[in-house]
Design a protein around this motif. Structure first.
Motif: not given
Length: 414
Positions: A352-364
């Motif tokens: 879950n953490l890995g996928i959520m971190n790949l969301i293309p929001i600049p801070v991620l």
């Protein structure tokens, strides 16, 4: 207290694994990692090895890899007029710069800074020992260190080892490495669990264990028996057993099986829920465990993608998301199920953490990867002002979402 400890262990492991991905790829890319921290806030302990400061900080919520030239890495606190102490080598080259009141350099020279460049010129100008009439200039060693105000000693960051000066494809891999490590962790956990506990083999008609006092046990069916047919229907897999039995709730069934090397005909009456109390055989093979590690990880990832798709397609609901409070509640439930349940939860949360971190929001990480891809297409990066603005907007959106999710988690919990 047990839940708190479990939550902290899960959180620290996930952060450690994620940040280690950035760390190891940065080292490979020739980028200076100035600090690897577990926790946030004031430093508790720290040590330095191979040009990297390793620190443990007070607040066990998160962590970071501080790369030279990356967003939160800045030597701008050393400004003209700053009082500091320098340690100078035999060749009159500065090897250490002390900004901390907690540390004293033996034989250090007090200096009031007039100008300093620790990136390109590697030079410091200033007035030594209170002599305001004589302006001195020192060269700064490429691997000199700075003792920061909190006592953390980090190496300086010349231009050749800064993040933004590495090739864009290497920066992209560094940004992707954190989520990648989360996926690897989950796969390894599932492989380990499969080796330890076995994987249910649903592609065979051999059963595993029999539940005590179940309809199968009362009828005389033994563990490891091979079921040939049920009520005249041929059985090839364990799935066939479940399918047939579930359609005959409470109705007696004629079961033909091979057990103990002999053919047996048994009458088994499923429960009102349509079960007879048999479990599939377990496969402890290494190949099976490895396949399970990948297939189980992909199954969980697919579920997460499905939820994200619903959020994007207009079926948005805060109840489909969880913040720190929600994760704490789920950790409590997992811990109550025992160590194996908690470890499985860790693996699922890692995906879950890995996928959520790949969301293309600049801070991620996903946002940083998106900027890397834009740079590859444009053949030049966005200006620092534009990138900073986009990052601030992304950070604001993430903070607002986190606040909303946390409030929703609290309302659901109480």
């Amino acid at each position: 207290m047990t839940t708190i400890i479990a939550f902290l262990i899960v959180f620290v492991v996930l952060v450690l694994v994620h940040e280690f991905g950035h760390f190891i790829f940065a080292k490979w890319a020739g980028i200076l990692v100035r600090e690897f921290s577990i926790g946030m806030g004031p430093k508790l302990v720290g040590w330095r090895r191979n040009h990297t400061a390793y620190t443990l900080r007070l607040i066990p919520m998160g962590g970071y890899v501080r790369m030279a030239g990356w967003q939160d890495d800045d030597d701008s606190e050393i400004k003209p007029g700053t009082m500091l102490t320098v340690e100078v080598g035999a060749d009159d080259v500065i090897t250490r710069i002390n900004l901390s009141q907690r540390t004293t350099l033996q034989g250090g020279i007090p200096v009031q800074v007039s100008a300093i460049d620790l990136v390109d010129k590697l030079e410091l100008q200033g007035y030594a020992n209170g002599d305001e009439d004589t302006l001195l200039t020192w060269r700064v060693d490429h691997d000199a260190t700075v003792i920061e105000a909190d006592g953390t000693e980090v190496i300086i960051a010349p231009a050749d080892v800064q993040f933004q000066n590495a090739p864009v494809w290497k920066r992209l891999l560094v940004n992707f490495a954190g989520p990648l490590n989360n996926f690897i962790l989950a796969i390894l956990v599932f492989i380990g669990m499969a080796l330890a506990s076995g994987v249910a083999n649903l592609q065979t008609n051999q059963i595993g264990q029999i539940q005590p006092d179940s309809p199968a046990a009362k009828a005389g069916l033994r563990a490891d028996a091979v079921i040939r047919s049920i009520d005249g229907q041929s059985v090839e897999t364990f799935t066939d057993i479940s399918t047939i039995v579930s359609k005959h709730k409470g109705d007696p069934l004629t079961v033909i099986a091979t057990q103990g090397g002999q053919r047996a005909t048994l009458t088994i009456t499923p429960s009102a829920k349509g079960v007879i109390g048999v479990y599939p055989a377990l496969d402890h093979g290494v190949g099976t465990a490895i396949r399970y590690g990948f297939t189980q990880s992909w199954a969980i990832a697919s579920q997460i993608f499905h939820v994200l798709g619903q959020l994007v397609s207009g079926q948005f609901s805060l109840n489909k998301l969880a913040g720190p409070v929600g994760i704490y509640t789920m950790t409590s439930q997992a811990a109550a199920g025992g160590l194996s349940t908690l470890v499985m939860f860790l693996a699922m949360l890692s995906i879950n953490l890995g996928i959520m971190n790949l969301i293309p929001i600049p801070v991620l990480d996903g946002g940083k990867i998106l900027l890397n891809l834009i740079e590859l297409i444009r053949r030049k990066p966005l200006s620092q002002d534009k990138e900073g603005l986009v990052t601030m907007i992304g950070a604001g959106l993430m903070f607002a979402l986190l606040l909303a999710v946390t409030i929703n988690d609290i309302m659901r919990a109480f």
